[in-house]
Scaffold this active site. Structure first.
Site, PDB file in Angstrom:
ATOM      1  N   GLU A   5       0.106 -78.533 -27.702  1.00  0.00           N
ATOM      2  CA  GLU A   5       1.034 -78.330 -28.788  1.00  0.00           C
ATOM      3  C   GLU A   5       2.366 -78.277 -28.664  1.00  0.00           C
ATOM      4  OE1 GLU A   5       1.378 -75.517 -32.676  1.00  0.00           O
ATOM      5  OE2 GLU A   5      -0.459 -75.810 -31.745  1.00  0.00           O
ATOM      6  N   LYS A  40      -2.980 -67.071 -35.415  1.00  0.00           N
ATOM      7  CA  LYS A  40      -3.397 -68.262 -34.604  1.00  0.00           C
ATOM      8  C   LYS A  40      -2.041 -68.515 -33.784  1.00  0.00           C
ATOM      9  CE  LYS A  40      -2.809 -72.956 -33.965  1.00  0.00           C
ATOM     10  NZ  LYS A  40      -1.666 -73.788 -33.512  1.00  0.00           N
ATOM     11  N   HIS A  59       9.088 -78.808 -33.792  1.00  0.00           N
ATOM     12  CA  HIS A  59       8.064 -79.359 -33.489  1.00  0.00           C
ATOM     13  C   HIS A  59       8.423 -81.212 -33.567  1.00  0.00           C
ATOM     14  CE1 HIS A  59       4.304 -77.048 -33.346  1.00  0.00           C
ATOM     15  NE2 HIS A  59       4.924 -76.081 -34.067  1.00  0.00           N
TER      16      HIS A  59
END
Length: 417
Positions: free
Chosen positions: A81, A254, A366
C-alpha cells in the site's frame, strides 16, 4: 554515531538507500545482494508451506526517524500500500522532537486452552485446581529451550460453562511466538486432565487472545510540529469519533495495523495471529480504538497505544533469509524489544493518518504513488513513468485507462522525433 534521522532518504536512489542501510545494520555483501534480488529460492519455500509452485514478492521499505527508548531504529516494512512507509517515517519525525517513543512491556505470557466436556463442570474444576502443581510439573517436563531459558507453564486457571470446563495454561514463551510449544504442552497434559476429571478432552490448542502480553508505547507530539492548536484539536475530535462509532473505529484500527503488519511480515512473524489478538483486545473494551490521545499542559498532543503482541525472534518463518536480514536491520535482540518497536510503529502510523485526515486529507499522499503504480502497470519504463505520472496528476484523472492513453501519447511523440 548511528541515527535513523535520515533527511531526504526518499529522494535517494535504491542503491544509495541500500548503502546507508548496509552501513547502519552492518550487512554483508551477500545480504545486500539478497535484498536486491529478493528471491528466497524454491527449496526454502517448499520447506515452509505445502504445494509450492513459486514465490510471491512484495516491496521492502525502510521507515526512518524512529527513536524508541533512546535508541535509533531503521524499520523494515513489507507492504504493497502506498504512503504507509512515508506516514510512519513522518510520524516518527514529529515524535522525535520531544524525545521519540517510550515503551513498556507486560511480559511474554500466552494461554493454552484445554476443553473438557463433562456433566459435572464444578467437580471437574475442583479436581484440576486440586492437581494444579502436578499439571504444571507435567507441562514443564519437556525438552525445550523455552523451559531451559526460564519459560514454561507458570500457572493455570479454570473457566466453567454449562457442560464443559476450559483449562487455561499460562505459559511464558520467552523470545518465541510460542504456538508450537503451547500446543505441545496442551497435548502433553491433556490425558492427565482427562483422567482426573473423568471428562473428555476435545480441543487442546493455544489462544491467540493474549491480553497478558502487551506492548505499550507513548509519544508526545509537539504542538508546533503537528501544525498548531487547531490541528491538535482536530486529531482529538477524530479520535473521539472512533471511540463512539464502530464504523470509524474499524478504519482507525486498520490504519494502525498498516504499520504493525508491515513490520510483522518483514520479520517473519504471524501477522494474522497479531491482528486477531488486536481486534479481540479492542472488542474487550467494547470495540474501541487501540490508540488513545490527550492534550498535555503545554498544548502538545500525547498519544498512547496498547497492543497484544505475540511475536518471536526465533523459530517459525525466520527460516526465510529475508526475515533474518530484516531482523538484523532492526537490530532487536529479543521478542520484547521487537514488540516495543512494533507498538511504536503502530502509534506513529495512526498519528500520521489522523493528522493527514484533519489537514490535507489522506488521498494527497496516496495519489502520486497510486499514479506511479498505474504507470508501471501499463508498461511505462524509465523516464516514461515520470511523464505519465506528471500528466495524470496535472489533469486530475488517475486511472488505468488514462495511464494507458498518456503512455501511448508519450511514445507516439517520442517515435515521431
Amino acid at each position: 554515531m548511528k541515527t535513523s534521522r535520515l533527511s531526504g532518504f526518499y529522494k535517494l536512489s535504491v542503491e544509495e538507500r541500500l548503502k546507508i542501510v548496509k552501513e547502519f545494520a552492518d550487512l554483508s555483501d551477500e545480504e545486500v545482494e539478497l535484498l536486491k534480488t529478493s528471491k528466497i529460492g524454491l527449496d526454502k519455500a517448499n520447506a515452509m508451506i505445502e504445494n509450492v509452485i513459486g514465490t510471491f514478492e512484495l516491496p521492502i521499505g525502510i521507515a526512518t526517524n524512529f527513536l524508541i527508548d533512546g535508541k535509533d531504529y531503521l524499520i523494515p516494512m513489507v507492504i504493497e500500500e502506498p504512503s504507509v512507509v512515508a506516514a510512519a517515517s513522518h510520524g516518527a519525525k514529529i515524535a522525535r522532537v520531544k524525545g521519540g517513543f517510550s515503551t513498556l512491556y507486560t511480559g511474554s505470557i500466552m494461554i493454552g486452552q484445554i476443553q473438557v466436556l463433562t456433566k459435572n463442570p464444578h467437580s471437574a474444576k475442583f479436581e484440576v485446581l486440586k492437581h494444579k502443581d502436578e499439571i504444571i510439573e507435567k507441562a514443564n517436563d519437556v525438552e525445550s529451550s523455552i523451559v531451559k531459558l526460564g519459560g514454561g507453564c507458570k500457572d493455570l486457571t479454570v473457566r466453567v460453562f454449562d457442560n464443559m470446563i476450559v483449562v487455561h495454561l499460562l505459559i511464558d514463551v520467552r523470545d518465541a511466538m510460542g504456538a508450537n510449544f503451547i500446543n505441545s504442552v496442551c497435548e502433553r497434559v491433556a490425558p492427565f486432565i482427562e483422567r482426573i476429571t473423568g471428562g473428555k478432552v476435545l480441543l487442546r490448542i493455544l489462544s491467540n487472545h493474549c491480553p497478558q502480553r502487551l506492548a505499550i508505547a507513548k509519544a508526545v507530539f509537539d504542538k508546533k510540529a503537528v501544525g498548531g492548536e487547531e490541528v491538535v484539536e482536530g486529531i482529538i475530535k477524530a479520535y473521539e469519533l472512533a471511540k463512539v462509532d464502530i464504523y470509524r473505529c474499524a478504519t482507525h484500527n486498520k490504519g494502525i495495523m498498516n504499520g504493525v503488519c508491515a513490520v510483522l511480515v518483514a520479520t517473519g512473524n504471524d501477522f494474522r495471529a497479531v491482528e486477531s489478538a488486536c481486534y479481540a483486545y479492542s472488542a474487550m473494551q467494547g470495540f474501541k480504538p487501540l490508540t488513545h490521545y490527550e492534550i498535555n499542559e503545554d498544548g502538545d498532543l500525547v498519544g498512547y497505544i496498547e497492543l497484544p503482541m505475540s511475536v518471536g525472534v526465533v523459530g517459525g518463518a525466520k527460516a526465510n533469509p529475508l526475515a533474518r536480514i530484516c531482523l538484523k536491520i532492526l537490530g532487536v535482540k529479543s521478542a520484547e524489544e521487537l514488540a516495543r518497536v512494533i507498538a511504536s510503529v503502530g502509534l506513529a502510523q495512526n498519528f500520521a493518518a489522523l493528522r493527514a485526515l484533519v489537514t490535507e486529507g489522506i488521498q494527497r499522499g496516496h495519489m502520486e504513488l497510486h499514479a506511479r503504480s498505474l504507470a508501471l502497470s501499463v508498461g511505462a519504463r524509465g523516464d516514461e513513468v515520470e511523464k505519465v505520472v506528471e500528466r495524470m496528476l496535472k489533469e486530475g484523472k488517475i486511472s488505468m485507462s488514462k495511464a494507458k492513453e498518456i503512455l501511448e501519447d508519450v511514445r507516439s511523440h517520442s517515435n515521431s522525433r
